[in-house]
Design a protein around this motif. Structure first.
Motif, mmCIF file in Angstrom:
data_model
loop_
_atom_site.group_PDB
_atom_site.id
_atom_site.type_symbol
_atom_site.label_atom_id
_atom_site.label_comp_id
_atom_site.label_asym_id
_atom_site.label_seq_id
_atom_site.Cartn_x
_atom_site.Cartn_y
_atom_site.Cartn_z
ATOM 1 N N ARG A 42 0.814 -1.217 0.000
ATOM 2 C CA ARG A 42 0.000 0.000 0.000
ATOM 3 C C ARG A 42 0.851 1.272 0.000
ATOM 4 N NH1 ARG A 42 -2.794 -3.726 3.135
ATOM 5 N NH2 ARG A 42 -5.010 -3.968 2.579
ATOM 6 N N GLY A 43 2.151 1.102 0.134
ATOM 7 C CA GLY A 43 3.035 2.265 0.219
ATOM 8 C C GLY A 43 3.627 2.646 -1.124
ATOM 9 N N ARG A 44 4.685 3.415 -1.080
ATOM 10 C CA ARG A 44 5.365 3.862 -2.283
ATOM 11 C C ARG A 44 6.017 2.674 -2.996
ATOM 12 N NH1 ARG A 44 5.839 9.432 -2.385
ATOM 13 N NH2 ARG A 44 5.362 10.487 -0.426
ATOM 14 N N PRO A 45 6.218 2.797 -4.322
ATOM 15 C CA PRO A 45 5.938 3.962 -5.163
ATOM 16 C C PRO A 45 4.473 4.051 -5.556
ATOM 17 C CG PRO A 45 6.879 2.219 -6.499
ATOM 18 C CD PRO A 45 6.900 1.727 -5.082
ATOM 19 N N TYR A 46 3.999 5.298 -5.661
ATOM 20 C CA TYR A 46 2.668 5.550 -6.192
ATOM 21 C C TYR A 46 2.673 6.881 -6.928
ATOM 22 C CZ TYR A 46 2.244 8.159 -1.744
ATOM 23 O OH TYR A 46 2.447 8.996 -0.674
ATOM 24 N N THR A 47 1.620 7.086 -7.725
ATOM 25 C CA THR A 47 1.457 8.319 -8.483
ATOM 26 C C THR A 47 0.106 8.922 -8.142
ATOM 27 O OG1 THR A 47 2.791 7.467 -10.323
ATOM 28 C CG2 THR A 47 1.341 9.334 -10.800
ATOM 29 N N ASP A 48 0.079 10.200 -7.827
ATOM 30 C CA ASP A 48 -1.176 10.905 -7.573
ATOM 31 C C ASP A 48 -1.677 11.542 -8.870
ATOM 32 O OD1 ASP A 48 -1.189 10.198 -4.938
ATOM 33 O OD2 ASP A 48 -0.504 12.134 -4.176
ATOM 34 N N VAL A 49 -2.922 11.234 -9.204
ATOM 35 C CA VAL A 49 -3.540 11.708 -10.441
ATOM 36 C C VAL A 49 -4.764 12.541 -10.067
ATOM 37 C CG1 VAL A 49 -4.576 11.013 -12.637
ATOM 38 C CG2 VAL A 49 -2.809 9.579 -11.579
ATOM 39 N N GLU A 50 -4.917 13.691 -10.688
ATOM 40 C CA GLU A 50 -6.110 14.516 -10.486
ATOM 41 C C GLU A 50 -7.208 14.020 -11.430
ATOM 42 O OE1 GLU A 50 -6.399 19.120 -9.873
ATOM 43 O OE2 GLU A 50 -6.697 18.713 -12.014
ATOM 44 N N LEU A 51 -8.310 13.530 -10.843
ATOM 45 C CA LEU A 51 -9.453 13.083 -11.629
ATOM 46 C C LEU A 51 -10.579 14.099 -11.489
ATOM 47 C CD1 LEU A 51 -9.656 9.225 -10.920
ATOM 48 C CD2 LEU A 51 -8.509 10.440 -12.804
ATOM 49 N N HIS A 69 -2.491 -1.457 -5.963
ATOM 50 C CA HIS A 69 -3.194 -0.758 -4.884
ATOM 51 C C HIS A 69 -3.549 0.653 -5.353
ATOM 52 C CE1 HIS A 69 -1.170 -3.970 -2.584
ATOM 53 N NE2 HIS A 69 -2.144 -3.816 -1.719
ATOM 54 N N HIS A 70 -4.691 1.142 -4.891
ATOM 55 C CA HIS A 70 -5.133 2.481 -5.279
ATOM 56 C C HIS A 70 -6.102 2.996 -4.223
ATOM 57 C CE1 HIS A 70 -7.918 -0.451 -7.054
ATOM 58 N NE2 HIS A 70 -8.859 0.467 -6.908
ATOM 59 N N GLY A 71 -6.279 4.308 -4.191
ATOM 60 C CA GLY A 71 -7.173 4.904 -3.215
ATOM 61 C C GLY A 71 -7.429 6.368 -3.531
ATOM 62 N N VAL A 72 -8.234 6.986 -2.682
ATOM 63 C CA VAL A 72 -8.591 8.396 -2.841
ATOM 64 C C VAL A 72 -8.285 9.105 -1.516
ATOM 65 C CG1 VAL A 72 -10.449 10.058 -3.299
ATOM 66 C CG2 VAL A 72 -10.381 7.879 -4.536
ATOM 67 N N PRO A 73 -7.116 9.755 -1.402
ATOM 68 C CA PRO A 73 -6.783 10.427 -0.145
ATOM 69 C C PRO A 73 -7.445 11.780 0.044
ATOM 70 C CG PRO A 73 -4.962 10.627 -1.697
ATOM 71 C CD PRO A 73 -5.980 9.734 -2.345
ATOM 72 N N ARG A 74 -8.019 12.354 -1.031
ATOM 73 C CA ARG A 74 -8.554 13.707 -0.893
ATOM 74 C C ARG A 74 -9.602 13.984 -1.966
ATOM 75 N NH1 ARG A 74 -4.116 16.047 -1.742
ATOM 76 N NH2 ARG A 74 -3.392 15.607 0.372
ATOM 77 N N VAL A 75 -10.689 14.651 -1.550
ATOM 78 C CA VAL A 75 -11.690 15.185 -2.477
ATOM 79 C C VAL A 75 -11.700 16.700 -2.317
ATOM 80 C CG1 VAL A 75 -14.142 15.262 -3.069
ATOM 81 C CG2 VAL A 75 -13.087 13.083 -2.407
ATOM 82 N N HIS A 76 -11.649 17.413 -3.418
ATOM 83 C CA HIS A 76 -11.645 18.882 -3.382
ATOM 84 C C HIS A 76 -13.093 19.367 -3.472
ATOM 85 C CE1 HIS A 76 -7.316 19.000 -3.644
ATOM 86 N NE2 HIS A 76 -7.327 18.304 -4.776
ATOM 87 N N ALA A 77 -13.648 19.716 -2.333
ATOM 88 C CA ALA A 77 -15.055 20.117 -2.266
ATOM 89 C C ALA A 77 -15.308 21.378 -3.086
ATOM 90 C CB ALA A 77 -15.459 20.352 -0.813
#
Length: 243
Positions: free
Chosen positions: A185-194, A210-218
């Motif tokens: 679940r750790g690095r390496p990973y890439t953050d993509v803006e969807l 592994h993938h996830g959503v750490p943040r939603v921009h309200a």
């Protein structure tokens, strides 16, 4: 977003993992949102998912075709109201097949919208017919709703008996989508803006990443869409036999 300094374009995030910005037009986003609102109504509607350890997921979910619960599939909402899962519509499977074709080649001709005129019910596909046997027969949809405080921890989509690519469509608020590796679940990973209307497909060597959503921009959803929060429509091939 209007007047991009650097226009967004198709990007291969990892081998077999492709991001296609603005794949759904604004009109087709609205049609898909209308369908999601219908699916969210009870019975077998939007629910809070509880984990085996007693926790709850912060996003809420409704399923089509097969009902997902941690960590398996059932024909009924075994962890909710017990109702039969809502059917998976043919037009959504066609949308998934077109998404795979566009992500990996052989899809919509240059200059055409990926969606066009309709099999009944939702945003149908154009760009020519998808040849039988060349793309997967999608039969599961997991629709997750994220409000401003919702997150999704790093996980793998590993409960299916098929290795067919996963298709992910975004509606509403922009999120940070973290796409990682198959080992941890750790690095390496890439953050993509969807953003709303974006398509993300992952298969092949990235199918079990592994993938996830750490943040939603309200507050970043297109105002004309009429959605507060984020919807993610994820299509999968179960490999399961009904009955």
């Amino acid at each position: 977003m209007d007047a991009e300094l650097f226009p967004r374009s198709r990007t291969e995030i990892a081998p077999g993992a492709v991001h296609l910005p603005d794949w759904l037009t604004p009109e087709h986003q609205k049609k898909l949102l209308e369908a999601c609102r219908d699916w969210a109504r009870p019975p077998a509607g939007l629910r809070t998912v509880r984990t085996p350890g007693g926790g709850t997921m912060t996003s809420r979910q409704v399923c089509l075709g097969w009902h997902w619960y941690p960590y398996g599939y059932a024909p009924t909402v075994v962890d909710g109201d017990g109702a039969p899962v809502k059917p998976f519509p043919a037009w959504l499977g066609e949308l998934g097949r077109r998404a795979v074709a566009d992500a990996f080649g052989g899809g919509t001709p240059a200059g055409e919208s990926p969606v066009g005129a309709a099999p009944a019910g939702g945003p149908p596909v154009s760009g020519g017919p998808v040849r039988p046997g060349t793309t997967p027969a999608y039969d599961i949809a997991l629709i997750n709703f994220y409000d401003a405080g919702a997150r999704m921890g790093m996980h793998r989509d590993s409960d299916e008996r098929s290795g067919a690519p996963v298709v992910s469509l975004s509606l509403g608020d922009t999120c940070v989508f973290r796409f990682g590796n198959t080992e941890s679940r750790g690095r390496p990973y890439t953050d993509v803006e969807l953003r709303s209307g974006d398509l993300f497909v992952f298969g092949g060597g990235s199918r079990l990443a592994h993938h996830g959503v750490p943040r939603v921009h309200a507050g970043t959803a297109p105002p004309e869409l009429g959605l507060t929060g984020r919807l993610n429509v994820t299509l999968r091939v179960s490999g399961l036999q009904a009955g």
